[in-house]
Design a protein around this motif. Structure first.
Motif, PDB file in Angstrom:
ATOM      1  N   CYS A 132       2.332  -1.476   4.573  1.00 22.06           N
ATOM      2  CA  CYS A 132       2.566  -0.061   4.299  1.00 22.06           C
ATOM      3  C   CYS A 132       3.510   0.509   5.353  1.00 22.06           C
ATOM      4  N   SER A 135      -8.210   6.347   2.795  1.00 11.72           N
ATOM      5  CA  SER A 135      -8.845   6.071   1.496  1.00 11.72           C
ATOM      6  C   SER A 135      -8.566   4.639   1.031  1.00 11.72           C
ATOM      7  N   ALA A 136      -7.489   4.030   1.516  1.00  6.20           N
ATOM      8  CA  ALA A 136      -7.187   2.642   1.156  1.00  6.20           C
ATOM      9  C   ALA A 136      -7.994   1.639   1.969  1.00  6.20           C
ATOM     10  N   ARG A 155      -4.283   9.098   3.055  1.00  6.93           N
ATOM     11  CA  ARG A 155      -4.183   8.040   2.042  1.00  6.93           C
ATOM     12  C   ARG A 155      -4.544   6.675   2.619  1.00  6.93           C
ATOM     13  N   HIS A 173     -10.905  -0.528   0.520  1.00  2.16           N
ATOM     14  CA  HIS A 173     -10.408  -1.558  -0.400  1.00  2.16           C
ATOM     15  C   HIS A 173      -9.803  -2.733   0.372  1.00  2.16           C
ATOM     16  N   ASP A 201      -0.439   6.100  -3.834  1.00  2.00           N
ATOM     17  CA  ASP A 201      -1.374   6.315  -4.940  1.00  2.00           C
ATOM     18  C   ASP A 201      -1.911   5.036  -5.559  1.00  2.00           C
ATOM     19  N   ASN A 202      -2.012   3.944  -4.804  1.00  3.50           N
ATOM     20  CA  ASN A 202      -2.434   2.693  -5.456  1.00  3.50           C
ATOM     21  C   ASN A 202      -3.693   2.065  -4.871  1.00  3.50           C
ATOM     22  N   GLU A 203      -4.596   2.878  -4.334  1.00  9.07           N
ATOM     23  CA  GLU A 203      -5.824   2.326  -3.763  1.00  9.07           C
ATOM     24  C   GLU A 203      -6.561   1.424  -4.750  1.00  9.07           C
ATOM     25  N   VAL A 213       0.882  -1.169   0.000  1.00 11.28           N
ATOM     26  CA  VAL A 213       0.000   0.000   0.000  1.00 11.28           C
ATOM     27  C   VAL A 213       0.918   1.217   0.000  1.00 11.28           C
ATOM     28  N   LEU A 252      -5.420  -2.367  -4.988  1.00 10.95           N
ATOM     29  CA  LEU A 252      -5.417  -3.271  -3.844  1.00 10.95           C
ATOM     30  C   LEU A 252      -6.325  -4.481  -4.041  1.00 10.95           C
TER      31      LEU A 252
END
Length: 199
Positions: free
Chosen positions: A148, A168-169, A165, A172, A130-132, A127, A135
């Motif tokens: 992460c 927001s992850a 961030r 997911h 910028d890769n939500e 994690v 996942l």
């Protein structure tokens, strides 16, 4: 292939070390039995006093391939693990080039591992900032969980995750139903400690 009986005077079981036979069929352990209970049609392989025990699992290794094989790659890392009694290792996502933060990166890692491994391996997904959206596809592609950093990871390619961030992850990650490993240091105290050491 029929049943095999792997026999030793030192079979490691949850109850302790004892003489036993490990009954195997089609590559899967069926039972741990007394040597006197071996079926008459089983192929017996006698290991005498050599210990038979479950393989170990290392859930935190750095097989830095592709990209940083000189640090440690699949050939050397899995050979060393096998020598230590490990049968499975789980690779951390950060030191490969690219890091394991997308399905494409996981595919590159699997390609790099082809024909080099002495044991089984799996991967943690990363994690990053910028890769939500990556996942859940990573979960579907077979990573065992995610990792992460809340502080600098030590490699530029694997960015830290801010609180915003990470928030927001989280939806997911929840949908993936997989664990999240967190380097949970806070940047302020870490930076303050570093400054005090530099003096």
């Amino acid at each position: 292939m029929g049943q095999q009986a792997l026999v030793s005077t030192r079979v490691v079981t949850p109850e302790g070390v004892r003489p036993a036979a490990v009954l195997v069929e089609s590559g899967k352990i069926q039972a741990v039995i007394s040597p006197s209970e071996i079926p008459p049609d089983a192929a017996v392989e006698d290991f005498s006093r050599a210990a038979i025990l479950p393989g170990l699992v290392d859930s935190h290794v750095h097989l830095n391939e592709p990209g940083r094989t000189a640090w440690e790659g699949f050939a050397t890392g899995t050979c060393a693990a096998a020598a230590g009694g490990y049968t499975v290792c789980v690779d951390m996502p950060l030191n490969s080039l690219p890091p394991t933060t997308s399905v494409a990166a996981l595919a590159a890692k699997r390609a790099a591992a082809a024909n080099k491994c002495r044991i089984d391996w799996a991967a943690w997904g990363g994690v990053v900032a910028d890769n939500e959206a990556d996942l859940e596809p990573l979960a579907a592609a077979g990573v065992l969980g995610f990792k992460c950093f809340l502080v600098d990871s030590g490699v530029d390619e694997f960015s830290l995750v801010t609180e915003a961030r990470l928030r927001s992850a989280i939806p997911h990650l929840v949908r993936s139903r997989l664990p999240l490993l967190v380097h949970a240091e806070l940047p302020g105290p870490i930076e303050g400690a570093g400054q005090s050491l530099r003096g």
